[in-house]
Design an enzyme around this catalytic site. Structure first.
Site, PDB file in Angstrom:
ATOM      1  CE1 TYR A 127     -16.762  25.192 -16.062  1.00 46.83           C
ATOM      2  CE2 TYR A 127     -16.942  24.536 -18.349  1.00 46.83           C
ATOM      3  CZ  TYR A 127     -16.187  25.004 -17.293  1.00 46.83           C
ATOM      4  OH  TYR A 127     -14.866  25.284 -17.477  1.00 46.83           O
TER       5      TYR A 127
ATOM      6  CD  GLU B 195     -16.998  28.923 -13.685  1.00 46.08           C
ATOM      7  OE1 GLU B 195     -17.605  29.994 -13.751  1.00 46.08           O
ATOM      8  OE2 GLU B 195     -15.976  28.672 -14.322  1.00 46.08           O
TER       9      GLU B 195
ATOM     10  CG  ASP C 111      -1.789  17.643   3.924  1.00 46.94           C
ATOM     11  OD1 ASP C 111      -2.611  16.717   3.745  1.00 46.94           O
ATOM     12  OD2 ASP C 111      -0.985  18.016   3.056  1.00 46.94           O
TER      13      ASP C 111
ATOM     14  CB  THR D 178      -5.497  13.450  -1.226  1.00 43.92           C
ATOM     15  OG1 THR D 178      -4.734  12.650  -0.331  1.00 43.92           O
ATOM     16  CG2 THR D 178      -4.663  14.604  -1.732  1.00 43.92           C
TER      17      THR D 178
ATOM     18  CE  LYS E 283      -1.261  11.123  -1.026  1.00 46.09           C
ATOM     19  NZ  LYS E 283      -1.926  12.389  -1.385  1.00 46.09           N
TER      20      LYS E 283
ATOM     21  NE  ARG F 294      -4.318  11.213  -8.951  1.00 45.17           N
ATOM     22  CZ  ARG F 294      -3.390  10.564  -8.251  1.00 45.17           C
ATOM     23  NH1 ARG F 294      -3.418   9.251  -8.163  1.00 45.17           N
ATOM     24  NH2 ARG F 294      -2.439  11.209  -7.636  1.00 45.17           N
TER      25      ARG F 294
END
Ligand code: DSN
Length: 392
Positions: free
Chosen positions: A46, A48, A196, A223, A226, A232
């Site tokens: 973790y 954050e 984008d 992203t 692709k 992902r």
């Protein structure tokens, strides 16, 4: 793996993937190194916050991983830390885009984005997405005759509506987006310009896209999975200037929208970005584009209506319905799956049918080019598609 049920299902999916021709424009096939990073113990951590500013202890290693991913993101797109801020924490494309609006667009502000049926994405302001529920979409589209973006209409609408942000980008638009024109329009109406580049990021990294969005945009989102051929995930780039857009973006991603970053995913992004910075990737990107061109030309010569008349990217949008003379997009996609070709049904500009059974299919060459397919293979695939869709 002790869980035999999941083990069997993963093996079945691997077998399925290997046995089909994959023409889904948003999919690709990642390297073993990317898979290794994704499946690593980094998933246990973790963290954050951001490198050097975390809310948990034990970050000596993961800080280095996140910083390396940021450095590699800049390098892959030929830009520098003096000019661009990078956030590699977005879990995927939709949260990345929503984080930009959360950080930069006031409540109930206006997002000017391409309509879904003209090739835009849900997160470009469509009413079923958070981007259209909390902000208002000012849609733009393509010219009905040429099927390419109508920049004159776009400018007129932008000057009347004065959107807070203009989104240049798509999920189903085959042509080059003219970022220079978008910049001029954004400047004229006082909007932030966001590109984008999710679909064509691999072509930008591989220098196979006609223009670089980094020459014109304030914000670039992408992203990674692709044409960029990574896990992902998503990245947000913010131009560094007096507006300090990067600070607002960081706050919007965490704590605005997300919790702890997925560090296994960020490590896999770093691996993919290193791969995308190689001469081999440049060759790959050029081949992706050549393959899409041949696929579009062959299908056109076989009588199919190719939206906009062709492609400048990895993507081909085919009108299979052709005013009732052909088959619907759903029927086309099902017929193709029966012969081992996987595509997605897709709306076309000025769609007359429904999104669940639209008029077209979207094809892309990123995955099959990773498998080594070349122009001759695309000719063969076009023939197979034609035969399957022409059957009475
Ligand atoms: N669903 C993706 C695509 O296929 O283009 C975008 O989110």
């Amino acid at each position: 793996m002790k869980d035999t049920q999941i083990k069997k299902l993963i093996a079945a999916e691997v077998k399925r993937q290997k046995s089909v021709i994959n023409l889904i424009a948003s999919e690709n096939i990642v390297s073993k190194d990317v898979l290794e990073a994704l499946g690593s113990e980094l998933t246990n951590k973790y963290a954050e916050g951001y490198p050097g500013k975390r809310y948990y202890g034990g970050n000596s290693v993961v800080d280095k991983i996140e910083s390396l991913a940021q450095e590699r993101a800049l390098k892959a797109f030929g830009i520098s830390a003096d000019e661009w801020h990078v956030n590699v924490q977005p879990l995927s494309g939709s949260p990345a885009n929503v984080a930009v609006y959360l950080g930069l667009v006031p409540k109930e502000g206006k997002i000017m984005g391409m309509s879904l049926d003209h090739g835009g994405h849900l997160t470009h302001g469509h009413k079923v997405s958070a981007s259209g529920k909390f902000w208002t979409q000012i849609p733009f589209g393509v010219d009905p005759k040429t099927e390419v973006i109508d920049y004159t209409a776009l400018k007129e609408k932008a000057m009347t509506e004065k959107p807070n942000i203009i989104v240049a980008g798509f999920t189903a638009y085959p042509r080059t987006v003219d970022f220079k024109k978008f910049r001029e329009i954004a400047d004229a109406c006082g909007a932030i310009l966001m590109v984008d580049m999710s679909h064509f990021a691999g072509l930008v990294a591989g220098k196979a896209y006609a223009m670089s969005p980094f020459d014109y945009a304030d914000i670039v989102t992408t992203t990674v999975h692709k044409t960029l051929r990574g896990p992902r995930s998503a990245i947000i780039f913010a131009r560094k200037d007096a507006r300090d857009l990067g600070k607002a973006i960081d706050k919007a991603v965490f704590p605005g929208l997300q919790g702890g970053p997925h560090l296994n995913q960020i490590a896999a992004v770093a691996v993919a970005l290193k791969e995308a910075s190689t001469p081999a990737f440049r060759k790959y990107a050029a081949q992706v584009k050549k393959n899409a061109h041949v696929l579009a030309e062959e299908l056109k010569n076989l009588g199919w209506h190719i939206i906009s008349g062709g492609t400048d990217s990895h993507l081909v949008l085919v009108d299979t319905w052709m005013n009732g003379q052909g088959v619907s997009g759903k029927e086309a996609s099902e017929r193709l799956e029966k012969i081992g070709i996987i595509v997605n049904k897709n709306t076309i500009p000025n769609e007359t049918r429904s999104p669940m059974d639209p008029s077209g299919i979207r094809l892309g060459t990123a995955a099959e080019t990773t498998r080594g397919k070349k122009e001759k293979d695309m000719q063969k695939i076009a023939g197979m598609i034609h035969k399957a869709l022409s059957k009475k």
